[in-house]
Design a protein around this motif. Structure first.
Motif, short mmCIF file in Angstrom:
data_model
loop_
_atom_site.label_atom_id
_atom_site.label_comp_id
_atom_site.label_asym_id
_atom_site.label_seq_id
_atom_site.Cartn_x
_atom_site.Cartn_y
_atom_site.Cartn_z
N THR A 1 -4.54 1.05 -25.19
CA THR A 1 -4.06 2.58 -24.45
C THR A 1 -4.88 2.11 -22.74
N VAL A 2 -4.23 1.96 -21.56
CA VAL A 2 -4.93 2.37 -20.42
C VAL A 2 -4.67 3.27 -19.78
N VAL A 3 -5.51 4.20 -19.35
CA VAL A 3 -5.51 5.53 -18.06
C VAL A 3 -4.42 4.99 -17.40
N LEU A 4 -3.86 5.59 -16.59
CA LEU A 4 -3.24 5.67 -15.40
C LEU A 4 -3.85 6.92 -14.40
N SER A 5 -4.44 6.28 -13.26
CA SER A 5 -4.97 7.19 -12.76
C SER A 5 -3.88 8.10 -11.83
N SER A 6 -3.93 8.40 -11.37
CA SER A 6 -3.10 9.44 -9.55
C SER A 6 -4.48 8.68 -8.24
N ASP A 7 -5.69 8.67 -8.56
CA ASP A 7 -7.05 8.89 -7.81
C ASP A 7 -6.59 7.67 -7.23
N GLU A 8 -6.61 6.90 -5.85
CA GLU A 8 -6.62 5.64 -5.16
C GLU A 8 -7.84 5.13 -5.62
N VAL B 1 0.94 -1.05 -0.12
CA VAL B 1 0.42 0.25 0.27
C VAL B 1 1.30 1.07 -0.16
N LYS B 2 1.91 1.03 0.90
CA LYS B 2 2.92 2.38 0.75
C LYS B 2 3.65 2.51 -0.40
N MET B 3 3.87 1.53 -0.98
CA MET B 3 4.67 1.55 -2.52
C MET B 3 3.11 2.25 -3.41
N ARG B 4 2.38 1.62 -3.65
CA ARG B 4 1.76 1.89 -4.20
C ARG B 4 1.16 3.76 -3.88
N LYS B 5 0.88 3.97 -2.85
CA LYS B 5 0.69 5.77 -2.83
C LYS B 5 1.27 6.52 -3.05
N ARG B 6 2.79 5.83 -3.26
CA ARG B 6 4.25 6.19 -3.69
C ARG B 6 4.21 6.76 -5.67
N ILE B 7 3.08 5.81 -5.74
CA ILE B 7 3.66 5.53 -7.50
C ILE B 7 2.12 6.80 -7.71
N LEU B 8 1.67 6.26 -6.97
CA LEU B 8 -0.03 7.19 -7.60
C LEU B 8 0.71 8.74 -6.95
N ALA B 9 1.80 9.06 -6.05
CA ALA B 9 1.87 10.40 -5.74
C ALA B 9 2.56 10.67 -7.46
N ASP C 1 -7.90 3.73 -8.48
CA ASP C 1 -6.34 2.56 -9.18
C ASP C 1 -6.99 1.31 -8.40
N PRO C 2 -7.41 0.43 -9.02
CA PRO C 2 -7.78 -0.59 -8.97
C PRO C 2 -6.96 -1.60 -8.09
N ILE C 3 -5.71 -1.51 -7.93
CA ILE C 3 -4.40 -2.33 -7.22
C ILE C 3 -4.84 -1.57 -6.36
N MET C 4 -4.89 -0.51 -5.91
CA MET C 4 -5.12 0.18 -5.03
C MET C 4 -6.28 -0.02 -4.08
N GLU D 1 1.68 13.68 -13.99
CA GLU D 1 -0.20 13.72 -14.54
C GLU D 1 -0.58 16.23 -14.32
N ASN D 2 -0.44 16.75 -13.50
CA ASN D 2 -0.16 18.16 -13.87
C ASN D 2 1.03 19.32 -14.52
N VAL D 3 1.70 18.51 -15.05
CA VAL D 3 2.25 18.79 -16.11
C VAL D 3 1.76 18.24 -17.18
N GLN D 4 1.34 17.28 -17.23
CA GLN D 4 1.63 16.62 -18.37
C GLN D 4 0.09 16.13 -18.94
N GLY D 5 -1.23 16.30 -18.28
CA GLY D 5 -2.90 15.89 -18.21
C GLY D 5 -2.27 14.00 -18.13
N ARG D 6 -3.74 13.70 -18.13
CA ARG D 6 -3.25 12.13 -17.32
C ARG D 6 -2.50 11.06 -18.54
N LEU D 7 -1.98 10.66 -17.75
CA LEU D 7 -1.62 9.31 -17.91
C LEU D 7 -1.80 8.29 -18.28
N GLU D 8 -0.81 7.91 -19.75
CA GLU D 8 -1.55 6.72 -20.47
C GLU D 8 -0.63 5.78 -20.48
#
Ligand SMILES: Nc1ncnc2c1ncn2[C@@H]1O[C@H](COP(=O)(O)OP(=O)(O)O)[C@@H](O)[C@H]1O
Ligand SMILES: [Mg+2]
Lengths: 92, 317
Positions: free
Chosen positions: B186-193, B158-166, B196-199, B172-179
């Motif tokens: 194409t898979v969208v990579l969300s930064s929102d816990e 969970v800790k590692m996942r949190k770091r990844i999402l952060a 994120d299905p894994i989180m 994301e702040n610079v480039q917009g949604r990550l894909e």
């Protein structure tokens, strides 16, 4: 006049974006590394690394296809990821 | 919900003790389930009834079941592999089968499935108590330890996942949604816990593990040891108590089964009887705070509800 201002603005914006992208390329690299470590660790059963109890793995496995593919792509640069994995993972 | 576990080697009397205990609980008015999670089932023998994967009514207030752990593993993995092949059509079926071949035999899968079986039964709200007829000691200890060990890993992930999402958030702040491109899709990579299905899975699992861990350590969970009054049993029993202690699981009672009692023993078995007395005395002295009870070696193997109730009322309580 308005057109000139617009194109200037556009120019500045892309310059700014370029600068920021340079800075984020570092962050991106960090992100890639973090994601690889996560993939390697959770898919450790397949690579001989210490791996989480099978139950944990089974729970997240359905969502790990991307992680699996990340790992497969990365297996070329496995050496540095190995050392990172060990450095990142400390049970307290 | 109360849970009962009787730990011991094969053949010492785990099944007899857990079956007898379940009969006793049922007669005291508790809605009771006795579940064998030992791959070497013999719960059916104790009840002189045909038991299997379906919960069967065996007496007033008492149901019984024998879980086939291997079938459970196979069914679970099959379901998972079908689901994955379905969802991730771009991953080759051969690849997925390869992963599952490894998983099938991966260390700890039996413990995991056994823990899942326990989880499933304690979630059944219609029972007041579940008595588990367990596999041999080592396996059972690993199963009882599993929630705590898995929790350590899950929290770490969970800790590692949190770091990844952060970090994703920063990008994301610079480039917009990550894909990302995964095998052509194409898979969208969300930064929102929450997205994120894994989180989400990790957090849900963490809660389940916590519940189970707390249950095993609570005063609603009774773990007893079944053994025999032999010199070797003393050391072994101490070791079990110590291992369980590390996982904050307390041992409730020690049963010395097949205890040999005789008024005027012939010389041939005098030595054996002295050993018994010695072991009982040392257990009581060296393992304070845990009740030590003996169950005599009976003329007949206890089978059926009445015989089991006799064992319960005369020797177990
Ligand atoms: N106190 C006892 N007196 C006589 N036979 C017993 C006693 N306890 C158990 N048995 C018999 O010993 C055998 C093994 O016991 P069981 O409860 O099946 O052990 P386990 O489940 O630990 O392998 C069974 O046939 C059982 O009926
Ligand atoms: Mg048995």
């Amino acid at each position: 006049m308005g057109r000139l201002l617009d194109s200037l603005k556009r120019g500045f914006r892309s310059f700014d974006k370029g600068m920021r992208e340079d800075a984020t390329s570092l962050i991106r690299k960090q992100l890639d590394e973090e994601e690889s470590v996560f993939a390697l660790l959770t898919m450790g059963a397949f690579s001989g690394l210490p791996s989480p109890p099978t139950g944990v793995l089974l729970r997240i496995l359905p969502h790990m296809s991307r992680e699996i593919s990340v790992m497969n792509k990365r297996s070329a640069g496995l050496d540095d990821v190995f050392s990172q994995t060990l450095g990142t993972f400390d049970i307290d | 919900m109360k849970t009962y576990f009787f730990l011991g080697k094969g053949g010492v009397g785990k099944t007899t003790a857990s079956a007898a205990w379940s009969v006793g609980l049922a007669r005291s008015g508790m809605k009771t389930l006795v579940a064998s999670i030992d791959p070497a089932h013999n719960l059916g023998d104790a009840f002189a009834a045909d038991l299997g994967d379906r919960i069967t009514h065996v007496a007033d207030n008492l149901d019984a079941v024998e879980v086939n752990i291997d079938d459970m593993i196979r069914a679970y993995l099959d379901e998972l592999s079908v689901k994955m092949k379905h969802t991730y059509s771009y991953m080759s079926a051969m690849n997925i089968d390869g992963y599952f071949d490894i998983l099938k035999d991966s260390p700890g899968i039996e413990e995991y499935a056994t823990m899942e079986a326990i989880k499933k039964f304690v979630a059944l709200a219609q029972y007041d108590a579940v008595v588990f007829d367990t596999p041999p000691t080592g396996m059972t200890i690993r199963v009882l330890a599993m929630p705590r060990v898995s929790l350590l890993w899950t929290e770490q992930l969970v800790k590692m996942r949190k770091r990844i999402l952060a970090t994703r958030g920063m990008v994301e702040n610079v480039q917009g949604r990550l894909e990302a491109q995964v095998d052509g899709e194409t898979v969208v990579l969300s930064s929102d816990e929450k997205e994120d299905p894994i989180m989400q899975e990790l957090v849900a699992y963490r809660e389940e593990l916590k519940t189970l861990k707390d249950m095993f350590s609570s005063d609603q969970s009774y773990v007893s040891i079944v053994t025999m009054a032999e010199d070797l049993a003393l050391l072994e029993t101490k070791r079990i108590i110590e291992s369980l202690g590390k996982f904050r699981i307390r041992v409730h009672a020690i049963y010395l089964n097949k205890f040999f009692a005789m008024a005027n023993p012939p010389d041939e078995i005098k030595g054996k009887m002295e050993e018994q007395e010695r072991v009982v005395a040392r257990m009581k002295a060296e393992i304070p705070g845990i009740a030590v009870k003996d169950i005599p070696l009976l003329r007949n193997s206890p089978r059926g509800i009445e015989a089991l109730f006799t064992v319960y009322s005369k020797y177990l309580v």
